[in-house]
Motif scaffolding. Sequence first.
Motif, PDB file in Angstrom:
ATOM      1  N   UNK A 123      14.953  -5.245 -17.791  1.00 52.54           N
ATOM      2  CA  UNK A 123      13.502  -5.399 -17.842  1.00 52.54           C
ATOM      3  C   UNK A 123      13.176  -6.882 -17.641  1.00 52.54           C
ATOM      4  N   UNK A 124      12.132  -7.221 -16.858  1.00 48.43           N
ATOM      5  CA  UNK A 124      11.868  -8.634 -16.556  1.00 48.43           C
ATOM      6  C   UNK A 124      11.342  -9.460 -17.712  1.00 48.43           C
ATOM      7  N   UNK A 125      10.982  -8.826 -18.821  1.00 52.56           N
ATOM      8  CA  UNK A 125      10.589  -9.573 -20.009  1.00 52.56           C
ATOM      9  C   UNK A 125      11.191  -8.893 -21.236  1.00 52.56           C
ATOM     10  N   UNK A 126      11.150  -9.553 -22.372  1.00 52.42           N
ATOM     11  CA  UNK A 126      11.885  -9.087 -23.552  1.00 52.42           C
ATOM     12  C   UNK A 126      11.140  -7.950 -24.250  1.00 52.42           C
ATOM     13  N   UNK A 127      11.719  -6.756 -24.169  1.00 53.93           N
ATOM     14  CA  UNK A 127      11.158  -5.570 -24.800  1.00 53.93           C
ATOM     15  C   UNK A 127      12.180  -4.948 -25.740  1.00 53.93           C
ATOM     16  N   UNK A 128      11.703  -4.476 -26.881  1.00 54.09           N
ATOM     17  CA  UNK A 128      12.588  -3.842 -27.852  1.00 54.09           C
ATOM     18  C   UNK A 128      13.046  -2.480 -27.350  1.00 54.09           C
ATOM     19  N   UNK A 129      14.300  -2.194 -27.582  1.00 54.87           N
ATOM     20  CA  UNK A 129      14.876  -0.922 -27.138  1.00 54.87           C
ATOM     21  C   UNK A 129      14.584   0.201 -28.116  1.00 54.87           C
ATOM     22  N   UNK A 159       4.940   3.342 -12.532  1.00 52.02           N
ATOM     23  CA  UNK A 159       5.827   4.514 -12.563  1.00 52.02           C
ATOM     24  C   UNK A 159       7.270   4.121 -12.276  1.00 52.02           C
ATOM     25  N   UNK A 160       7.473   3.001 -11.593  1.00 51.81           N
ATOM     26  CA  UNK A 160       8.816   2.543 -11.249  1.00 51.81           C
ATOM     27  C   UNK A 160       9.364   1.537 -12.259  1.00 51.81           C
TER      28      UNK A 160
END
Length: 376
Positions: A164-170, A64-65
Amino acid sequence: MNTEQALVLLGGLTPSQFMKRHWQKKPLLVRHAFPDFVPCVGRAELVALAGTEGVESRLIIDSDKGWKMKHGPLRKRSLPPFSQKKWTFLVQGVDLHHDGVHALMEQFRFVPDARLDDVMISYATDGGGVGPHFDSYDVFLLQAQGQRRWRIGRNRDLTLQPGVPHKLLQNFEAEDEFVLHPGDMLYLPPEYAHDGVAVGECMTWSIGFRAPQKGELARELLLGMAEEASDGLGDALYRDPKQQAVSSAASIPQALGDFARQVVDQALQNPDLLACLLGEYLTEPKPNVWFETAATVPGLSGGIQLDRRTKMMYDERHIFINGESFRVAGKDARLLRELADERIVSALSWRSLGPDAKAALLEWACAGWLHAHTRP
């Protein structure tokens, strides 16, 4: 491998057809690529591997955080309860530690070994995943246990989410959606966006490929050239008996620039240098790979098989194994290429090798790079 034989794991396509139609071009969904698939690595074994020193692993929690990530070793007590939803852990290079996983990876050797990398296994609880992302390399996603829902799309916008601590698409936009069951497999080309979410407890095996980066490859080759040059070019000094007096002392003399170019050209005159450096780079074991050396010379009269961690390749003139290169020709070259391709040679082939090649194989056996043949 017969590249013109239709394969179940490619949905009835031949390797040649797959490479022409799909490789680095478009996805391929294969239902029942591995019929009645039963994973040879279970959850408990994967947890133990994730907690082992020298094994690359990650824990990713969707809370949730926000997203949380932790790098291994991941001891069992550091993992969330298996009843908790929306978390996953991933273990890289499982093929290096398990013969069964390595054997499965070998079924993908219709792609050159120089491109084949490793098998990553991800375990996830219900709703777990790593979020929408893309890989810079080709990947086959094999569902090993449970179900996973995949959404995929040809995203042109590869902007990443901040913080974000890893690569995520926006801005992920899905074009297709599939639920994979055990034995199903999805191929994705590089930079094809995807988001996989576990439907209940699940395990996915990712067969990944390496794609050398220009800068990395140039650095490794140039470093190798520098080492060779320091040994092979001698210690001749730059001389300038015709140098005239100058009024602009800070200007670099043209003759010194010419001398530098001659040095580089001379280093490149060895026609085998670049080939050797490339082969050594491609077969260099990963930093976390080590071999068990033998205290005595192993008996190899029954035939030879490469250790699952050994990388062995060749070109027209050389054999490369675990970062080393050897010039070979004739029958020895043919038999050593057979070993590289098949990863195993018979007792008859072993006995027909020349004395130098036999001596090299014995050295490799003592180093733990190969073993006596034990397969049926």
